[in-house]
Design a protein around this motif. Sequence first.
Motif, PDB file in Angstrom:
ATOM      1  N   LEU A 187     -93.983 -25.804  58.580  1.00 39.43           N
ATOM      2  CA  LEU A 187     -94.951 -26.786  59.314  1.00 39.43           C
ATOM      3  C   LEU A 187     -95.608 -26.146  60.360  1.00 39.43           C
ATOM      4  N   PRO A 188     -96.907 -26.032  60.676  1.00 42.63           N
ATOM      5  CA  PRO A 188     -97.187 -25.478  61.850  1.00 42.63           C
ATOM      6  C   PRO A 188     -97.150 -26.368  62.976  1.00 42.63           C
ATOM      7  N   SER A 189     -96.802 -26.096  64.264  1.00 38.39           N
ATOM      8  CA  SER A 189     -96.249 -26.657  65.301  1.00 38.39           C
ATOM      9  C   SER A 189     -97.375 -27.937  65.620  1.00 38.39           C
ATOM     10  N   ASP A 190     -98.541 -27.505  65.605  1.00 40.82           N
ATOM     11  CA  ASP A 190     -99.597 -28.619  65.988  1.00 40.82           C
ATOM     12  C   ASP A 190     -99.587 -29.726  64.729  1.00 40.82           C
ATOM     13  N   VAL A 191     -99.445 -29.315  63.483  1.00 41.91           N
ATOM     14  CA  VAL A 191     -99.490 -30.072  62.442  1.00 41.91           C
ATOM     15  C   VAL A 191     -98.308 -31.163  62.563  1.00 41.91           C
ATOM     16  N   ALA A 192     -97.025 -30.627  63.019  1.00 42.88           N
ATOM     17  CA  ALA A 192     -95.902 -31.315  63.151  1.00 42.88           C
ATOM     18  C   ALA A 192     -95.893 -32.335  64.203  1.00 42.88           C
ATOM     19  N   ALA A 193     -96.579 -31.998  65.226  1.00 44.34           N
ATOM     20  CA  ALA A 193     -96.869 -33.048  66.659  1.00 44.34           C
ATOM     21  C   ALA A 193     -97.832 -33.849  66.152  1.00 44.34           C
ATOM     22  N   TYR A 194     -98.926 -33.681  65.302  1.00 47.87           N
ATOM     23  CA  TYR A 194     -99.976 -34.600  64.862  1.00 47.87           C
ATOM     24  C   TYR A 194     -99.356 -35.453  64.021  1.00 47.87           C
ATOM     25  N   LEU A 195     -98.518 -35.163  63.157  1.00 49.53           N
ATOM     26  CA  LEU A 195     -97.674 -36.207  62.307  1.00 49.53           C
ATOM     27  C   LEU A 195     -96.905 -37.056  63.264  1.00 49.53           C
ATOM     28  N   ALA A 196     -96.138 -36.501  64.023  1.00 48.75           N
ATOM     29  CA  ALA A 196     -95.251 -37.294  64.867  1.00 48.75           C
ATOM     30  C   ALA A 196     -95.874 -38.359  65.496  1.00 48.75           C
ATOM     31  N   ASP A 197     -97.250 -38.063  65.927  1.00 40.77           N
ATOM     32  CA  ASP A 197     -97.939 -39.208  66.751  1.00 40.77           C
ATOM     33  C   ASP A 197     -98.490 -40.270  65.977  1.00 40.77           C
ATOM     34  N   TRP A 198     -98.987 -39.971  64.586  1.00 45.30           N
ATOM     35  CA  TRP A 198     -99.695 -40.655  63.757  1.00 45.30           C
ATOM     36  C   TRP A 198     -98.916 -41.295  62.655  1.00 45.30           C
ATOM     37  N   LEU A 199     -97.851 -40.762  62.295  1.00 39.63           N
ATOM     38  CA  LEU A 199     -97.054 -41.223  61.033  1.00 39.63           C
ATOM     39  C   LEU A 199     -96.689 -43.033  61.220  1.00 39.63           C
ATOM     40  N   PRO A 200     -96.307 -43.235  62.553  1.00 41.26           N
ATOM     41  CA  PRO A 200     -96.076 -44.465  62.911  1.00 41.26           C
ATOM     42  C   PRO A 200     -97.218 -45.532  62.417  1.00 41.26           C
ATOM     43  N   LEU A 219     -94.735 -41.317  52.752  1.00 43.56           N
ATOM     44  CA  LEU A 219     -94.997 -40.903  54.155  1.00 43.56           C
ATOM     45  C   LEU A 219     -93.249 -40.982  54.811  1.00 43.56           C
ATOM     46  N   LEU A 220     -92.400 -41.704  54.433  1.00 39.95           N
ATOM     47  CA  LEU A 220     -91.094 -41.817  54.807  1.00 39.95           C
ATOM     48  C   LEU A 220     -90.404 -40.359  54.342  1.00 39.95           C
ATOM     49  N   ALA A 221     -90.690 -39.713  53.274  1.00 36.16           N
ATOM     50  CA  ALA A 221     -90.343 -38.476  52.634  1.00 36.16           C
ATOM     51  C   ALA A 221     -90.876 -37.448  54.001  1.00 36.16           C
ATOM     52  N   VAL A 222     -92.188 -37.495  54.063  1.00 36.90           N
ATOM     53  CA  VAL A 222     -92.670 -36.628  55.179  1.00 36.90           C
ATOM     54  C   VAL A 222     -91.992 -36.867  56.408  1.00 36.90           C
ATOM     55  N   ALA A 223     -91.645 -37.966  56.959  1.00 35.73           N
ATOM     56  CA  ALA A 223     -91.072 -38.310  58.403  1.00 35.73           C
ATOM     57  C   ALA A 223     -89.666 -37.377  58.233  1.00 35.73           C
ATOM     58  N   ALA A 224     -89.074 -37.468  57.394  1.00 29.59           N
ATOM     59  CA  ALA A 224     -87.643 -36.793  57.368  1.00 29.59           C
ATOM     60  C   ALA A 224     -87.745 -35.243  57.201  1.00 29.59           C
ATOM     61  N   THR A 225     -88.898 -34.692  56.978  1.00 30.43           N
ATOM     62  CA  THR A 225     -89.210 -33.200  57.145  1.00 30.43           C
ATOM     63  C   THR A 225     -89.349 -32.658  58.454  1.00 30.43           C
ATOM     64  N   LEU A 226     -90.078 -33.695  59.346  1.00 27.58           N
ATOM     65  CA  LEU A 226     -90.253 -33.429  60.793  1.00 27.58           C
ATOM     66  C   LEU A 226     -89.256 -32.612  61.495  1.00 27.58           C
ATOM     67  N   PRO A 227     -89.621 -31.757  62.437  1.00 25.63           N
ATOM     68  CA  PRO A 227     -88.557 -31.002  63.201  1.00 25.63           C
ATOM     69  C   PRO A 227     -87.941 -32.340  64.085  1.00 25.63           C
ATOM     70  N   ARG A 228     -88.536 -33.029  64.399  1.00 29.54           N
ATOM     71  CA  ARG A 228     -87.876 -34.228  65.451  1.00 29.54           C
ATOM     72  C   ARG A 228     -88.039 -35.589  64.813  1.00 29.54           C
ATOM     73  N   PRO A 229     -87.185 -36.464  64.724  1.00 31.55           N
ATOM     74  CA  PRO A 229     -87.168 -37.847  64.053  1.00 31.55           C
ATOM     75  C   PRO A 229     -88.155 -38.738  64.746  1.00 31.55           C
ATOM     76  N   LEU A 230     -88.408 -39.449  63.740  1.00 27.17           N
ATOM     77  CA  LEU A 230     -89.572 -40.541  64.456  1.00 27.17           C
ATOM     78  C   LEU A 230     -88.674 -41.657  64.971  1.00 27.17           C
ATOM     79  N   ASP A 231     -89.394 -42.723  65.648  1.00 21.10           N
ATOM     80  CA  ASP A 231     -88.645 -43.807  66.317  1.00 21.10           C
ATOM     81  C   ASP A 231     -87.952 -44.390  65.513  1.00 21.10           C
ATOM     82  N   PRO A 232     -86.715 -44.716  65.622  1.00 22.52           N
ATOM     83  CA  PRO A 232     -85.947 -45.431  64.658  1.00 22.52           C
ATOM     84  C   PRO A 232     -86.305 -46.624  64.411  1.00 22.52           C
ATOM     85  N   VAL A 233     -86.882 -47.467  65.181  1.00 19.20           N
ATOM     86  CA  VAL A 233     -87.303 -48.889  64.831  1.00 19.20           C
ATOM     87  C   VAL A 233     -88.436 -48.783  63.832  1.00 19.20           C
ATOM     88  N   THR A 234     -89.492 -47.705  63.882  1.00 16.27           N
ATOM     89  CA  THR A 234     -90.330 -47.521  62.925  1.00 16.27           C
ATOM     90  C   THR A 234     -89.668 -47.416  61.495  1.00 16.27           C
TER      91      THR A 234
END
Length: 313
Positions: free
Chosen positions: A205-218, A236-251
């Motif tokens: 995953l390109p770093s900017d794509v990973a950051a974009y997903l981290a912002d907008w997946l929620p 989308l949950l599968a995508v979230a599990a592949t990101l370098p950093r985890p999403l907000d646990p509440v989301t």
Amino acid sequence: MRAAGVREAREVRAVEEAAVTWLSAHRDDFVLPEDALAPDGRVNSTWKPLGELAQVCVSVRRHTARTDPVHACVSDLLDFAWRQTRHGALFLQLQRLEPFATYPLEVYATFASAGLRHLGYEAAAATVARTRGWQLTEQQPTRRLGVRKAERRSGIHRPEPGPEAVRRTWLGGLSEPWTFERSSGYQLTHVVFHLTDWGRTSEGLPSDVAAYLADWLPPWLDTCLEARDWDLTCELLAVAATLPRPLDPVTLRDAWTGIAAAQHTSGALPERAGAEGPEQHFAGAYHSTLMAAFAAALTLGRAERHGGQGVPV
């Protein structure tokens, strides 16, 4: 892992176990019909489901321990799927009937990634892949990424697609997030699946794509939950599990709670709310049930590797 995290992880695990149980009980619905090789065959209801079953089994098996009953179940389903192809022989027949169709290679590549190979088919596919007709076939950018991934998995070696190949996709171009809709949602999830080898690594995953997903997946997850689109929510949950950093646990908690509530007691997960009788309508439940198992396995696998990170609390 905190007690709350343990409870939520159990909910994800319960979704996974129930989904795999349903898939195993409905394995006969994945059987290739007698007309699977017909020129006008129903590819989307024959080869496509079988290939999706194989891919999810490969991915779930990769993220579960050998001693885990789920590992044994999906391994059995993968062997079943391979037998349906007559241990790869049907791909060679498809190659002769439809030499420039890409779906046989895309399905075969899943088996090849698990070490299940048919050398005769690979040789025939490599011959066709050297033609200009194959290399210049016009495809949507996301599909082209998938075909190139299938080539590499099947031993067809060509130069890696450059960054521009990713940038031509809806996700890679960092499209305005408010243009997200169902079709672009599926496009973006599959770009991620191709780049991460179906959740195997986040390094693609390109770093900017990973950051974009981290912002907008929620907010995209919230949109799908509100629409009760369970199939896309799981992707989308599968995508979230592949990101370098985890999403907000509440989301994550809210999304998994929604999936768990929508899952039938049989383990089937309807694609969307309002789908009637998933037991009677295999076509309306098999893919979302596969995606539930896939997303759960990635989520739990990530938590095991990172000390509980990426699991809802």
